[in-house]
Motif scaffolding. Structure first.
Motif, PDB file in Angstrom:
ATOM      1  N   GLY A 222       0.438  -1.324   0.467  1.00  0.00           N
ATOM      2  CA  GLY A 222      -0.220  -0.112   0.060  1.00  0.00           C
ATOM      3  C   GLY A 222       0.451   0.766   0.135  1.00  0.00           C
ATOM      4  O   GLY A 222       0.354   2.263  -0.338  1.00  0.00           O
ATOM      5  N   THR A 223       2.341   1.232   0.295  1.00  0.00           N
ATOM      6  CA  THR A 223       2.816   1.793  -0.134  1.00  0.00           C
ATOM      7  C   THR A 223       3.003   2.788  -1.133  1.00  0.00           C
ATOM      8  O   THR A 223       2.750   1.674  -2.095  1.00  0.00           O
ATOM      9  CB  THR A 223       4.393   2.018   0.945  1.00  0.00           C
TER      10      THR A 223
ATOM     11  N   GLN B 223      -9.576 -11.549  -9.678  1.00  0.00           N
ATOM     12  CA  GLN B 223      -8.150 -12.215 -10.812  1.00  0.00           C
ATOM     13  C   GLN B 223      -8.615 -13.224 -11.532  1.00  0.00           C
ATOM     14  O   GLN B 223      -8.546 -13.035 -12.805  1.00  0.00           O
ATOM     15  CB  GLN B 223      -7.027 -12.730  -9.783  1.00  0.00           C
ATOM     16  N   ASN B 224     -10.127 -14.223 -11.375  1.00  0.00           N
ATOM     17  CA  ASN B 224     -10.100 -15.548 -12.311  1.00  0.00           C
ATOM     18  C   ASN B 224     -10.951 -14.013 -13.581  1.00  0.00           C
ATOM     19  O   ASN B 224     -11.411 -15.106 -14.355  1.00  0.00           O
ATOM     20  CB  ASN B 224     -11.547 -15.502 -11.953  1.00  0.00           C
ATOM     21  N   TRP B 225     -11.183 -12.935 -13.573  1.00  0.00           N
ATOM     22  CA  TRP B 225     -11.789 -12.070 -14.217  1.00  0.00           C
ATOM     23  C   TRP B 225     -10.536 -10.947 -15.448  1.00  0.00           C
ATOM     24  O   TRP B 225     -10.635 -11.456 -16.299  1.00  0.00           O
ATOM     25  CB  TRP B 225     -12.934 -10.975 -14.382  1.00  0.00           C
ATOM     26  N   ASN B 226      -9.888 -10.825 -14.343  1.00  0.00           N
ATOM     27  CA  ASN B 226      -9.077 -10.086 -14.485  1.00  0.00           C
ATOM     28  C   ASN B 226      -7.124  -9.931 -13.573  1.00  0.00           C
ATOM     29  O   ASN B 226      -7.884  -9.608 -12.638  1.00  0.00           O
ATOM     30  CB  ASN B 226      -9.329  -8.483 -14.458  1.00  0.00           C
ATOM     31  N   THR B 227      -7.126 -10.228 -14.866  1.00  0.00           N
ATOM     32  CA  THR B 227      -5.201 -10.516 -13.367  1.00  0.00           C
ATOM     33  C   THR B 227      -4.594  -9.561 -13.100  1.00  0.00           C
ATOM     34  O   THR B 227      -3.902  -9.578 -12.363  1.00  0.00           O
ATOM     35  CB  THR B 227      -4.361 -11.907 -14.071  1.00  0.00           C
ATOM     36  N   ASN B 228      -4.780  -8.364 -13.801  1.00  0.00           N
ATOM     37  CA  ASN B 228      -4.374  -7.835 -13.282  1.00  0.00           C
ATOM     38  C   ASN B 228      -4.358  -6.703 -11.875  1.00  0.00           C
ATOM     39  O   ASN B 228      -4.357  -5.514 -11.367  1.00  0.00           O
ATOM     40  CB  ASN B 228      -4.482  -6.811 -14.456  1.00  0.00           C
ATOM     41  N   VAL B 229      -6.141  -6.851 -11.136  1.00  0.00           N
ATOM     42  CA  VAL B 229      -5.565  -6.971  -9.590  1.00  0.00           C
ATOM     43  C   VAL B 229      -5.722  -6.780  -8.746  1.00  0.00           C
ATOM     44  O   VAL B 229      -4.906  -7.582  -8.420  1.00  0.00           O
ATOM     45  CB  VAL B 229      -7.657  -7.572  -9.692  1.00  0.00           C
ATOM     46  N   ARG B 230      -5.132  -5.577  -7.969  1.00  0.00           N
ATOM     47  CA  ARG B 230      -4.416  -6.323  -7.176  1.00  0.00           C
ATOM     48  C   ARG B 230      -5.174  -5.475  -5.761  1.00  0.00           C
ATOM     49  O   ARG B 230      -5.776  -4.848  -5.796  1.00  0.00           O
ATOM     50  CB  ARG B 230      -2.825  -5.486  -7.090  1.00  0.00           C
ATOM     51  N   ASN B 231      -4.397  -6.171  -4.721  1.00  0.00           N
ATOM     52  CA  ASN B 231      -4.744  -5.390  -3.297  1.00  0.00           C
ATOM     53  C   ASN B 231      -3.479  -4.516  -2.917  1.00  0.00           C
ATOM     54  O   ASN B 231      -2.581  -4.798  -2.903  1.00  0.00           O
ATOM     55  CB  ASN B 231      -4.431  -6.707  -2.476  1.00  0.00           C
ATOM     56  N   ILE B 232      -4.414  -3.854  -2.888  1.00  0.00           N
ATOM     57  CA  ILE B 232      -3.463  -1.824  -2.035  1.00  0.00           C
ATOM     58  C   ILE B 232      -4.081  -1.853  -0.811  1.00  0.00           C
ATOM     59  O   ILE B 232      -3.998  -0.395  -0.086  1.00  0.00           O
ATOM     60  CB  ILE B 232      -3.371  -1.120  -2.841  1.00  0.00           C
ATOM     61  N   THR B 233      -4.455  -2.546   0.081  1.00  0.00           N
ATOM     62  CA  THR B 233      -4.443  -2.465   1.356  1.00  0.00           C
ATOM     63  C   THR B 233      -3.388  -1.725   1.819  1.00  0.00           C
ATOM     64  O   THR B 233      -2.310  -2.546   2.445  1.00  0.00           O
ATOM     65  CB  THR B 233      -4.984  -3.467   2.120  1.00  0.00           C
ATOM     66  N   GLY B 234      -3.576  -0.821   2.621  1.00  0.00           N
ATOM     67  CA  GLY B 234      -3.234  -0.287   3.441  1.00  0.00           C
ATOM     68  C   GLY B 234      -1.822   1.026   2.955  1.00  0.00           C
ATOM     69  O   GLY B 234      -1.560   2.021   3.215  1.00  0.00           O
ATOM     70  N   SER B 235      -3.259   1.164   1.744  1.00  0.00           N
ATOM     71  CA  SER B 235      -3.034   2.887   0.748  1.00  0.00           C
ATOM     72  C   SER B 235      -3.602   3.596   1.955  1.00  0.00           C
ATOM     73  O   SER B 235      -4.435   4.276   2.729  1.00  0.00           O
ATOM     74  CB  SER B 235      -3.477   2.850  -0.031  1.00  0.00           C
TER      75      SER B 235
ATOM     76  N   ALA C 243      -8.494  -1.698   0.748  1.00  0.00           N
ATOM     77  CA  ALA C 243      -8.771  -1.899  -1.007  1.00  0.00           C
ATOM     78  C   ALA C 243      -8.159  -2.810  -1.383  1.00  0.00           C
ATOM     79  O   ALA C 243      -7.303  -3.161  -1.921  1.00  0.00           O
ATOM     80  CB  ALA C 243      -8.202  -0.423  -1.163  1.00  0.00           C
ATOM     81  N   ILE C 244      -8.683  -2.359  -2.953  1.00  0.00           N
ATOM     82  CA  ILE C 244      -8.256  -2.738  -4.057  1.00  0.00           C
ATOM     83  C   ILE C 244      -7.872  -2.138  -5.349  1.00  0.00           C
ATOM     84  O   ILE C 244      -9.294  -0.866  -5.029  1.00  0.00           O
ATOM     85  CB  ILE C 244      -8.483  -4.460  -4.117  1.00  0.00           C
TER      86      ILE C 244
END
Length: 374
Positions: free
Chosen positions: A146-147, A263-275, A370-371
């Protein structure tokens, strides 16, 4: 008397010769003056992923050692010597490298726009490497999830982007979101979806918000399928409670599980928890919508502080965030048309399907989960 003077003269000449021989390098067996060099910072300039040899000066020749210096790493140069016609740079102590493999290091400058956000897994971080594509990590240095970091340059290694954050500091782009903040205002083309129409899922905000995020740059999500297959408790991180009836409801799916599901639909999804909220602003301004966990219009605030509702940030302008809230029947539904009517008072979050939220209000609502999408 003359003989004694001659002996003393020869003695002093001998000392002078020894002193000169210890201070000058050899060229083909003969000591010569070393070329003068002002100390500077140099970078190993060889072949990406490979290293050059370090030598020791034993007084007559340069003896190769087992130590190697990786291409692209930086070192301070203190002195120079020419031995057997080859110029060497001294890197401190008795460590010498052929000068042809070192060039002046010019530190790249931040362009003032390029940012990198770590998007790996909540509560974790990623390693920093000494060079792009290298397996050699910087000891004890990790970047927390998240940084956000300023990007100096980029290299592609076997199709994978690597980003430079400092001297000999590189990260694998696989676990990041990268972008340039080129404006102070943006509205991203994110579709709006309701969790009521056409699929009636009053407790299905996570799947609905996920569909908005995925469809920003991916395939259309079948909302019925997404609701039916949402990971549920006791699956780790899964939602507790039926998305259609609310029976047994306790909490929505967490960011880790939702990221993997998306990510089953789009592998570009990322977990940004901590932002931070500022990081979210930069992500949106650089083209990345953000799904975050916040308050719903049905919560009894300020008592109920659970962030049990998912929304999507799709724009930013002048200190305000544009938000898609799926908890309405239509994208045209206005403030006060949602939970306010059911709970009997306005809790501050019945703002309509699409609305602007101030930075202070978002800061109060957002608690770190957040993601986003690359």
């Amino acid at each position: 008397m003359f003989k004694l003077f001659k002996k003393k003269l020869l003695f002093f000449w001998g000392i002078l010769i020894v002193m000169l021989s210890q201070s000058l390098p050899l060229v083909n067996g003969t000591y010569v003056n070393a070329s003068s060099v002002t100390s500077f910072v140099g970078v190993i300039d060889y072949v990406s992923g490979y290293s050059v040899r370090v030598y020791q000066n034993n007084g007559t020749v340069m003896q190769p050692t087992t130590k190697m210096l990786l291409d692209g790493t930086t070192w301070k140069v203190f002195d120079t010597s020419i031995v057997n016609g080859i110029e060497y740079y001294n890197l401190g102590g008795n460590q010498w490298v052929q000068s042809k493999f070192i060039k002046n290091f010019v530190a790249p400058k931040w362009d003032g726009q390029s940012y990198l956000t770590i998007g790996y897994e909540a509560g974790y971080g990623i390693a920093v490497y000494k060079d792009a594509g290298s397996s050699s990590v910087v000891p004890g240095k990790t970047l927390k999830n998240g940084t956000t970091w300023k990007v100096l340059s980029q290299k592609n290694v076997n199709g994978t982007p690597w980003y430079q954050l400092g001297s000999n500091q590189w990260v694998n782009g696989k676990y990041t979101l990268f972008g340039k903040v080129s404006s102070s205002s943006v509205k991203l083309s994110v579709p709006y979806h309701s969790q009521y129409v056409p699929v009636f899922a009053p407790w299905g905000c996570a799947s609905t918000a996920m569909a908005m995020l995925v469809e920003y740059e991916g395939p259309t999500v079948d909302l019925r399928y997404a609701q039916d297959h949402l990971p549920m408790y006791p699956t780790p991180g899964g939602q507790k409670g039926n998305v259609y009836t609310g029976v047994g409801f306790g909490y929505v799916i967490n960011s880790t599980a939702l990221t993997k599901y998306a990510q089953n639909w789009n592998t570009n999804v990322r977990n940004i928890t901590g932002s931070s909220v500022n990081t979210i602003k930069n992500l949106v301004l650089s083209g990345h919508p953000v799904l975050y966990y916040g308050f719903s219009s049905y919560q009894k605030l300020p008592g109920d502080q659970r962030r049990n509702h998912c929304k999507v940030i799709v724009g930013y302008d002048n200190g305000n965030f544009l938000i898609h809230d799926p908890l309405y029947y239509s994208s045209s539904d206005r403030s006060g048309s949602g939970g306010t009517r059911s709970i009997g008072y306005y809790n501050g979050y019945d703002n309509g399907a699409i609305y602007w939220s101030s930075t202070s209000k978002l800061t109060n609502e957002y608690a770190g989960s957040a993601i986003s999408i690359k």
